[in-house]
Enzyme design. Structure first.
Site, PDB file in Angstrom:
ATOM      1  N   HIS A 144      48.719  -6.191  -6.500  1.00  0.00           N
ATOM      2  CA  HIS A 144      48.081  -5.384  -7.057  1.00  0.00           C
ATOM      3  C   HIS A 144      47.065  -4.527  -6.893  1.00  0.00           C
ATOM      4  O   HIS A 144      45.838  -4.533  -5.932  1.00  0.00           O
ATOM      5  CB  HIS A 144      46.541  -6.852  -7.574  1.00  0.00           C
ATOM      6  N   GLU A 177      45.368  -2.493  -7.767  1.00  0.00           N
ATOM      7  CA  GLU A 177      43.552  -2.622  -8.907  1.00  0.00           C
ATOM      8  C   GLU A 177      42.971  -3.668  -7.825  1.00  0.00           C
ATOM      9  O   GLU A 177      41.806  -2.686  -8.134  1.00  0.00           O
ATOM     10  CB  GLU A 177      43.917  -2.690 -10.669  1.00  0.00           C
ATOM     11  N   CYS A 222      52.604  -6.253 -10.195  1.00  0.00           N
ATOM     12  CA  CYS A 222      53.188  -8.566 -10.245  1.00  0.00           C
ATOM     13  C   CYS A 222      53.812  -8.951 -11.549  1.00  0.00           C
ATOM     14  O   CYS A 222      55.351  -8.095 -11.322  1.00  0.00           O
ATOM     15  CB  CYS A 222      51.168  -8.558 -10.697  1.00  0.00           C
TER      16      CYS A 222
END
Length: 219
Positions: A198, A200, A91
């Site tokens: 993202h 994650e 990001c």
């Protein structure tokens, strides 16, 4: 680069970034990978430089992240590991790698990837920020990157950002997304990889990308 028997991954803690989610995501990826290792959340330059792989997260404003990195005295460390180790930027951690951005009335980046970071143009059909799930299209002119192994073209990843990358050299562009037109969302070089989305927070395909990163051993 020869990977040690026990893998050490350093997440750079410079006071900015979705650190808990990144750490949790990498811990789960490590469990799924079948590898043995440690995921370190650290601001210690020695630990970062000694790690086998490095993750550089970031959230918020690009200019603020860049200044926080300078204040933490970690900009030189990022430059070093970007050039020398398997490196993943996430990001704003990707955006800060570029030359400059429009945010904060104009801000500087590390200048490691030629290009700038520009704001989406809001309209009746384009809401800013770009937030939620969107398809990621892998570049057909590039062979499948090792970090996209097992991930289908058009897989959906999670985004939250108001600014997008405008590259000076599209040779580093690995994948794109459509929102206010097509824009780059994954960039890569010989030993580094960076995403606007993202991983994650992107469930199955994000975890697969993180597992691929843990196994990635560029020469």
């Amino acid at each position: 680069m020869v990977q040690s028997e026990t893998l050490t991954v350093a997440i750079i803690d410079y006071g900015r970034g979705n650190l808990h989610s990144v750490h949790s995501g990498l811990q789960e990826a490590l469990r799924l990978s079948g590898l043995t290792g440690d995921i370190l959340l650290t601001s210690d330059p020695a630990q970062i430089l000694a790690a086998d792989k490095v993750v550089f997260p970031g959230v918020g404003a690009m200019g603020d992240c860049y200044q926080q990195l300078i204040n933490a005295g970690l900009d030189t460390v990022v430059r070093t590991v970007f050039a020398s180790k398997p490196f993943l930027g996430i990001c704003v951690g990707m955006q800060v790698l570029l030359d400059a951005g429009e945010e904060n009335g104009g801000c500087q980046g590390l200048g490691l990837i030629p290009g700038s970071v520009v704001r989406f143009k809001a309209s009746s059909t384009v809401k800013v920020p770009h937030m939620g799930w969107n398809q990621v299209h892998q570049s057909s002119e590039n062979a499948a990157h090792p970090l996209f192994v097992g991930i289908p073209d058009g897989a959906r990843f999670y985004f939250v950002h108001s600014y997008k990358v405008a590259l000076s050299n599209k040779d580093v562009q690995i994948a794109t997304c459509n929102y206010d037109g097509e824009f780059p969302v994954a960039l890569a070089g010989a030993n580094w990889f960076a995403t606007q989305f993202h991983p994650e927070k992107s469930h199955q395909w994000g975890l697969q990308l993180l597992v691929n990163f843990l196994h990635w051993n560029p020469r």
